[in-house]
Design an enzyme around this catalytic site. Structure first.
Site, short mmCIF file in Angstrom:
data_model
loop_
_atom_site.label_atom_id
_atom_site.label_comp_id
_atom_site.label_asym_id
_atom_site.label_seq_id
_atom_site.Cartn_x
_atom_site.Cartn_y
_atom_site.Cartn_z
N TYR A 272 3.09 9.81 -0.95
CA TYR A 272 4.15 9.31 -0.05
C TYR A 272 5.55 9.53 -0.64
CZ TYR A 272 0.33 6.68 2.26
OH TYR A 272 -0.83 6.31 2.89
N ASP B 160 0.84 -1.20 0.00
CA ASP B 160 0.00 0.00 0.00
C ASP B 160 0.88 1.25 0.00
OD1 ASP B 160 -2.94 1.14 0.77
OD2 ASP B 160 -1.39 2.28 1.80
N HIS C 18 -7.47 9.45 -2.42
CA HIS C 18 -6.82 9.56 -1.11
C HIS C 18 -7.61 10.40 -0.11
CE1 HIS C 18 -2.49 9.42 0.67
NE2 HIS C 18 -3.38 9.30 1.61
N LYS D 118 -2.56 5.58 -4.44
CA LYS D 118 -3.66 6.54 -4.20
C LYS D 118 -3.47 7.82 -5.00
CE LYS D 118 -3.62 4.77 0.50
NZ LYS D 118 -2.19 4.61 0.83
P1 NAP Z 1 0.65 1.87 11.98
O1 NAP Z 1 0.76 0.72 11.07
O2 NAP Z 1 -0.52 2.02 12.89
O3 NAP Z 1 1.92 1.96 12.93
C1 NAP Z 1 3.21 1.92 12.47
C2 NAP Z 1 4.13 2.07 13.69
O4 NAP Z 1 4.08 0.92 14.50
C3 NAP Z 1 5.56 2.28 13.29
O5 NAP Z 1 6.10 3.24 14.18
C4 NAP Z 1 6.20 0.92 13.53
O6 NAP Z 1 7.55 1.10 13.92
C5 NAP Z 1 5.37 0.37 14.67
N1 NAP Z 1 5.21 -1.09 14.65
C6 NAP Z 1 4.87 -1.87 13.60
N2 NAP Z 1 4.74 -3.15 13.95
C7 NAP Z 1 5.01 -3.20 15.27
C8 NAP Z 1 5.04 -4.26 16.21
N3 NAP Z 1 4.74 -5.51 15.88
N4 NAP Z 1 5.39 -3.96 17.50
C9 NAP Z 1 5.68 -2.68 17.86
N5 NAP Z 1 5.66 -1.63 17.01
C10 NAP Z 1 5.32 -1.89 15.72
O7 NAP Z 1 0.75 3.28 11.19
P2 NAP Z 1 0.64 3.80 9.71
O8 NAP Z 1 1.91 3.53 8.99
O9 NAP Z 1 0.20 5.21 9.81
O10 NAP Z 1 -0.54 2.99 9.03
C11 NAP Z 1 -0.35 1.83 8.26
C12 NAP Z 1 -0.46 2.15 6.77
O11 NAP Z 1 -1.73 2.72 6.46
C13 NAP Z 1 0.51 3.20 6.24
O12 NAP Z 1 1.83 2.75 6.12
C14 NAP Z 1 -0.14 3.59 4.94
O13 NAP Z 1 0.16 2.64 3.93
C15 NAP Z 1 -1.61 3.58 5.33
N6 NAP Z 1 -2.13 4.91 5.71
C16 NAP Z 1 -3.09 5.47 4.94
C17 NAP Z 1 -3.62 6.71 5.24
C18 NAP Z 1 -4.68 7.29 4.37
O14 NAP Z 1 -4.99 8.49 4.49
N7 NAP Z 1 -5.27 6.52 3.48
C19 NAP Z 1 -3.17 7.41 6.38
C20 NAP Z 1 -2.18 6.83 7.16
C21 NAP Z 1 -1.68 5.59 6.82
P3 NAP Z 1 8.79 0.45 13.07
O15 NAP Z 1 8.61 0.85 11.63
O16 NAP Z 1 9.99 1.06 13.72
O17 NAP Z 1 8.68 -1.03 13.29
#
Ligand code: NAP
Length: 283
Positions: A48, A43, A107, A73
């Site tokens: 990004y 994704d 998006h 997106k």
């Molecule tokens: P998330 O997945 O909720 O959290 C990522 C964080 O958690 C990072 O700091 C990561 O650190 C940590 N982490 C991951 N696995 C872990 C585990 N098993 N134990 C402890 N910590 C862990 O946040 P997100 O990246 O915002 O959301 C996920 C995806 O959703 C994004 O990458 C993106 O593709 C998508 N997204 C979309 C939108 C939208 O508007 N459509 C907005 C935000 C995000 P490390 O990397 O250091 O492991």
């Protein structure tokens, strides 16, 4: 890997890999590691700034295209958006080095939403985007889009995690045939998610981490997830959630963590509308 079936019959892995906030120069390595760990859904987004790096990792992996599910997106387009959307899509496709996408998402619910959606419908009909969907659409906007267009979004990617569960909204989406895909599924660690006592206690009982409990909870709710990590051990951990099951009592105790409020931003807040709408990307 478990899959969900989208409203047009396309199967989507219930867990994928998100690359938001991974710097472009680290993304190729992270995606290569994720593919090696077994992720098949990636994704990304035009905004990004790392589509090219994702594309390089896909190419280097040698994994057959039909085994991958690639999402990107479209960022906000001004009216009339039909041509600019097509150009933005082609730019993303070129950066990714692909000839089609599995899922193309609008998006943000801003700009020329209808023009963007009509252009996305055309891309879908031409087979260039196997499924189309939206992100960050609240119920009023989603229903309006569904009612007044031909193609129902296959996915709505929204903030969803134990502190903001979107239970009622998920039900509405289900009625409309729209799959909920959670972004920020770990709330990016906010609110002490990874040390939360309820989640930690459940994890201990199953010999699983808090992250695994959260992803398993999402799987059991039929919510798709795209956790982000740059660490191979966490990437593997986040996929290893198909060998245990949360009990009804455990699901019920996680349900009590819901605050019903965002930990990030509300797309209906005028300041957020101004902030997210101020940005434009070059197609
Ligand atoms: P998330 O997945 O909720 O959290 C990522 C964080 O958690 C990072 O700091 C990561 O650190 C940590 N982490 C991951 N696995 C872990 C585990 N098993 N134990 C402890 N910590 C862990 O946040 P997100 O990246 O915002 O959301 C996920 C995806 O959703 C994004 O990458 C993106 O593709 C998508 N997204 C979309 C939108 C939208 O508007 N459509 C907005 C935000 C995000 P490390 O990397 O250091 O492991």
């Amino acid at each position: 890997m478990q899959h969900v079936t989208l409203n047009n019959g396309l199967k989507m892995p219930i867990i994928g890999f998100g690359v938001y906030q991974i710097p472009a120069d680290e993304t190729e390595q992270a995606v290569s590691d994720a593919l090696a760990a077994g992720y098949r859904l990636l994704d990304t987004a035009a905004s990004y700034g790392n589509e090219e790096a994702v594309g390089r990792a896909i190419k280097a992996s040698g994994i057959p295209r039909d085994e991958l599910f690639i999402t990107t997106k479209l960022y906000v387009q001004d009216a009339p958006a039909e041509d600019t959307t097509k150009r933005a899509f082609e730019t993303s496709l070129n950066k990714l080095g692909l000839d089609h996408l599995d899922l193309y998402l609008m998006h943000q619910p801003y700009g020329d939403v209808y023009g963007q959606w009509r252009a996305m419908e055309a891309l879908n009909r031409e087979g260039l985007a196997k499924a189309i969907g939206v992100a960050n659409f609240f119920p009023d906007r989603l229903l309006d889009l569904v009612i007044n267009n031909e193609i129902v979004p296959a996915v709505n990617q929204i903030e969803a995690h134990p502190f903001h569960q979107r239970v009622e909204y998920q039900e509405l989406m289900r009625e409309q045939g729209v799959q909920l895909q959670a972004w920020g599924g770990f709330a990016q660690g906010k609110n002490g998610l990874f040390t939360n006592p309820v989640l930690s206690e459940i994890g201990k009982k199953h010999g699983k981490s808090v992250g695994q409990v959260v992803l398993r909870w999402a799987v059991q709710r039929g919510v798709a997830s795209i956790p982000k990590s740059v660490r191979p051990e966490r990437m593997a951990e986040n996929l290893d959630v198909f060998d245990f099951e949360l009990t009804d009592d455990e699901m019920a105790s996680i349900a009590t963590l819901d605050t019903g409020a965002t930990l990030f931003f509300d797309h209906r807040d005028p300041e957020i509308v101004k902030w997210l709408s101020a940005r434009r990307l070059d197609a």
